[in-house]
Design a protein around this motif. Structure first.
Motif, PDB file in Angstrom:
ATOM      1  N   LEU A   1      -7.298   5.927  -5.590  1.00 40.53           N
ATOM      2  CA  LEU A   1      -8.497   5.117  -5.797  1.00 40.53           C
ATOM      3  C   LEU A   1      -9.258   5.460  -7.072  1.00 40.53           C
ATOM      4  CD1 LEU A   1      -9.843   4.968  -2.129  1.00 40.53           C
ATOM      5  CD2 LEU A   1      -8.552   3.232  -3.377  1.00 40.53           C
TER       6      LEU A   1
ATOM      7  N   LEU B   1      -9.411   3.048 -10.057  1.00 43.08           N
ATOM      8  CA  LEU B   1     -10.311   1.897 -10.108  1.00 43.08           C
ATOM      9  C   LEU B   1     -11.562   2.178 -10.936  1.00 43.08           C
ATOM     10  CD1 LEU B   1     -10.082   0.581  -6.436  1.00 43.08           C
ATOM     11  CD2 LEU B   1      -9.157  -0.486  -8.498  1.00 43.08           C
TER      12      LEU B   1
ATOM     13  N   VAL C   1     -10.984   5.152   2.839  1.00 45.77           N
ATOM     14  CA  VAL C   1     -11.428   5.478   1.474  1.00 45.77           C
ATOM     15  C   VAL C   1     -11.774   6.955   1.361  1.00 45.77           C
ATOM     16  CG1 VAL C   1     -13.219   5.060  -0.244  1.00 45.77           C
ATOM     17  CG2 VAL C   1     -12.207   3.141   0.998  1.00 45.77           C
TER      18      VAL C   1
ATOM     19  N   GLU D   1      -8.540   9.069   1.433  1.00 50.46           N
ATOM     20  CA  GLU D   1      -7.728   8.998   0.223  1.00 50.46           C
ATOM     21  C   GLU D   1      -8.358   9.787  -0.922  1.00 50.46           C
ATOM     22  OE1 GLU D   1      -4.503   7.344   0.243  1.00 50.46           O
ATOM     23  OE2 GLU D   1      -5.225   7.900   2.232  1.00 50.46           O
ATOM     24  N   ASN D   2      -9.645   9.875  -0.960  1.00 46.60           N
ATOM     25  CA  ASN D   2     -10.308  10.646  -2.015  1.00 46.60           C
ATOM     26  C   ASN D   2     -10.179  12.145  -1.810  1.00 46.60           C
ATOM     27  OD1 ASN D   2     -11.337   8.600  -3.736  1.00 46.60           O
ATOM     28  ND2 ASN D   2     -12.983   8.178  -2.287  1.00 46.60           N
TER      29      ASN D   2
ATOM     30  N   ILE E   1      -2.178  -0.652  -6.387  1.00 46.56           N
ATOM     31  CA  ILE E   1      -3.583  -1.053  -6.340  1.00 46.56           C
ATOM     32  C   ILE E   1      -3.737  -2.522  -6.694  1.00 46.56           C
ATOM     33  CG2 ILE E   1      -5.805  -0.720  -7.488  1.00 46.56           C
ATOM     34  CD1 ILE E   1      -5.180   2.243  -7.641  1.00 46.56           C
TER      35      ILE E   1
ATOM     36  N   CYS F   1       0.830  -1.209   0.000  1.00 51.17           N
ATOM     37  CA  CYS F   1       0.000   0.000   0.000  1.00 51.17           C
ATOM     38  C   CYS F   1       0.863   1.257   0.000  1.00 51.17           C
ATOM     39  CB  CYS F   1      -0.928  -0.025   1.208  1.00 51.17           C
ATOM     40  SG  CYS F   1      -2.035   1.390   1.343  1.00 51.17           S
TER      41      CYS F   1
END
Length: 520
Positions: A261, A264, A248, A251-252, A401, A65
Motif C-alpha cells: 500500500l 499509493l 489495510v 498490510e502496513n 494495485i 490481489c
C-alpha cells in the motif's frame, strides 16, 4: 536512442503472457452472452444464473490481489503455467457440468485463475521492455482493458449462434495452449522462493477474502435481492465495512504483505488507479448500453448487436499503437491527451443520449468510433503516468494495485447499470403507464391516428387483432428502455466530467517527462 540489440526472447515471453491474459478476459465476458443457452442446457433458473457472473468477479478480484505475492514466490514462469492449466481445465469442465454446486465452484476457480493472470502482463511488460519502447508494452496491456472485452463478447455471440454455446468456453483452450508453449520456452527461469511461505500473510489473506468477496457480491446481487431488505446483503456490507480497515492495518504492518500500500503514496500510481477505475466504469457506456438497446428494443440477435462492440475492439488495434507513437514525443503531455480523450468520451455520451426508439445499428457506428478513439487517448496516457515512477522490481505489486480496482470497477459498473435501470426505468415506466391510463381512449381504445400505428383495442374494448395487447406492451417496454438508456448516457457523461476535473487538477509531479524515463 537505445543502445544495443533487443533480446527477442523476453518479447516472445511477453506475447505468451498477453495471450494468457486474453484467454482470461474471454472467460470473463462469455457468460453474459451465452447465459440464456447455458441456463437452458443446464436447467439453471435466472436467479441461480446470476451467481455465475458474481462468483467469477469475486474470484477475479481475489486473484488480482494475490497475484504479485505468488509471482515472487513461485516465479513468473511457474505461476503463468499453473494458472493456464487451471484456466484450460475449467474451460473444459464447465460446459459438461450438470451439478449446480460444482458449476459454481468451477466458475469461481476460473475467475481466480483469470485474476492471477492479468496483473502478470503489466509486470512482464515493465521487466521485458526497455524504457524507450515501454509505451508499446503499455499499449499492449491496454488491449486487455479495451480490445479484448469487446472482441470476446462478439466471438461468444458468434459461437452461440453458429456452432454452440459450449465453444464460448472452448475457445480459450487453444489460446491457453499457445500461451503455455511460449511462456514455458521464453520466459525467464527465475528461482522459486518457497521460504516466503514461512511468512505468508494468512491474516491478510483471510481479510482480503472476506472484504473483496463481500464487496463484489453485494454490488452485483444487491439490486436483485433488494439491498437492505435482504439479510444477506446487510451481512455482506457489514463484513466489508469491518474487514477493509483491518486489512489495510495488517498490510502496513506485515513484513511480506500481499499488497504494498505505500506505493499509493506516489501521485503517479494513485492517479492511475483512480483514473483506470473510472475509465472502466464509464466504458459500459460504449459496450453494454448499445447492446442492451438493440436487443431489447429492436430485437437484435446477440451476433448482430455485438457488431457494435466489435467495431471498438478492432479499431483499438489502430488507435492504441498510434497513441504510443504520439506519446513517445517529448513535447506531448499525456495530461493534454487524456483531457482530449475524456472530452471526446463526454461528447459521444451526449450524442448517444439523443437515442430514440427508431435508432438501429447504423446510428451507433459514428459515435462508437468516437468512443474507441477516446478510450485509446485515455488509457495509454494514464498508464504512462502511473508507471513512470515504478521500477521493474516493483512492477508486480504495482500491477496488482492497479488491476484490483480495475476488477472491482466491473462489479461497480453492473451495480450502476442496475441502479439506473431500477430508478430511472421505474420512473419512466410509471409515468408512461399513468399517461396511458389518463388518455386510454386516445391511445388504447380509439380508431388510431395512423393506419400503421393502430391502437390495441377497438372503441368497444375488444382486441383489434390477435396479440394486439402484447404488441402494445412491447412498444411501451421499448420506450421505457430507450428513455432509460438515454438517462444512463447522461449519467456516464457526468462521471466523465469528474474525470476531466481530476486531470485538470493534477499536480505537476504526476507527469515524469519521457526523457527522464529513458535515462533510468
Amino acid at each position: 536512442m537505445m543502445s544495443g540489440k533487443i533480446d527477442i526472447k523476453p518479447l516472445l515471453g511477453l506475447l505468451g503472457v498477453l495471450i494468457a491474459a486474453l484467454s482470461a478476459e474471454f472467460n470473463d465476458q462469455v457468460v453474459g452472452v451465452v447465459m440464456p443457452d447455458l441456463r437452458g442446457a443446464l436447467g439453471v433458473g435466472h436467479d441461480p444464473g446470476t451467481w455465475l457472473e458474481s462468483l467469477y468477479v469475486s474470484g477475479e478480484v481475489l486473484g488480482m490481489c494475490f497475484s504479485p505475492w505468488w509471482m515472487y514466490t513461485l516465479s513468473l514462469r511457474k505461476l503463468v503455467l499453473t494458472v493456464l492449466s487451471v484456466n484450460c481445465l475449467t474451460s473444459i469442465c464447465i460446459p459438461q457440468c450438470e451439478n449446480l454446486t460444482l458449476l459454481f465452484s468451477l466458475r469461481w476457480i476460473q475467475g481466480l485463475s483469470g485474476g492471477l493472470t492479468i496483473p502478470l502482463l503489466m509486470a512482464t511488460a515493465l521487466r521485458a521492455l526497455p524504457p524507450p519502447i515501454r509505451l508499446w508494452g503499455l499499449a499492449v496491456y491496454a488491449l486487455t482493458a479495451t480490445f479484448t472485452p469487446n472482441l470476446s463478447v462478439t466471438l461468444a455471440a458468434l459461437w452461440s449462434d453458429v456452432v454452440g454455446w459450449q465453444f464460448g468456453f472452448y475457445e480459450s483452450i487453444f489460446l491457453c495452449s499457445v500461451a503455455a508453449a511460449l511462456c514455458s520456452t521464453f520466459l525467464w527461469r527465475d528461482p522459486t522462493h518457497f521460504e516466503r511461505l514461512r511468512q505468508f500473510d494468512w491474516r491478510g489473506s483471510l481479510l482480503a477474502f472476506i472484504c473483496l468477496s463481500s464487496l463484489s457480491t453485494f454490488l452485483i446481487q444487491g439490486d436483485r435481492l433488494d439491498w437492505f431488505n435482504s439479510p444477506l446483503i446487510c451481512v455482506l456490507i457489514l463484513l466489508t465495512v469491518v474487514s477493509f480497515p483491518l486489512f489495510v492495518i495488517n498490510e502496513n504492518r506485515h513484513p511480506l504483505p500481499l499488497v504494498k500500500l505505500p506505493l499509493l503514496k506516489r501521485p503517479n500510481l494513485l492517479y492511475g488507479v483512480i483514473a483506470l477505475f473510472t475509465l472502466l466504469l464509464i466504458n459500459a457506456a460504449s459496450s453494454s448500453l448499445p447492446v442492451m438497446y438493440l436487443t431489447e428494443v429492436q430485437g437484435y440477435r446477440p451476433i448482430n448487436a455485438h457488431l457494435i462492440t466489435l467495431e471498438i475492439g478492432l479499431t483499438q488495434l489502430i488507435f492504441l499503437p498510434s497513441m504510443a507513437v504520439l506519446l513517445n514525443r517529448e513535447r506531448v503531455d499525456p495530461r493534454v491527451v487524456s483531457f482530449i480523450g475524456v472530452s471526446l468520451f463526454f461528447c459521444a455520451c451526449i450524442g448517444e443520449s439523443f437515442v430514440t426508439s427508431s435508432w438501429n445499428r447504423e446510428q451507433f457506428y459514428g459515435w462508437q468510433l468516437v468512443f474507441s478513439l477516446a478510450l485509446a487517448m485515455i488509457v495509454v496516457p494514464l498508464l504512462q503516468m502511473a508507471t513512470n515512477s515504478i521500477q521493474p522490481p516493483e512492477g508486480a505489486f504495482a500491477a496488482g494495485i492497479v488491476n484490483t480496482p480495475r476488477a472491482i470497477s466491473e462489479a461497480v459498473g453492473l451495480w450502476l447499470l442496475d441502479l439506473i435501470e431500477r430508478w430511472r426505468g421505474g420512473l419512466h415506466s410509471s409515468r408512461i403507464t399513468d399517461q396511458l391510463g389518463r388518455r386510454r381512449f386516445e391511445v388504447v381504445q380509439s380508431n388510431g391516428y395512423l393506419p400503421q400505428h393502430p391502437t390495441p383495442l377497438l372503441p368497444d374494448g375488444a382486441p383489434r387483432f390477435d396479440g394486439s395487447l402484447e404488441w402494445f406492451s412491447h412498444t411501451v417496454r421499448a420506450e421505457v428502455t430507450t428513455l432509460t438508456v438515454s438517462d444512463a448516457y447522461l449519467v456516464f457523461a457526468a462521471i466523465s466530467i469528474g474525470l476531466m476535473l481530476l486531470i485538470v487538477t493534477l499536480p505537476i509531479r504526476t507527469y515524469a517527462p519521457r526523457i527522464a524515463l529513458m535515462k533510468k
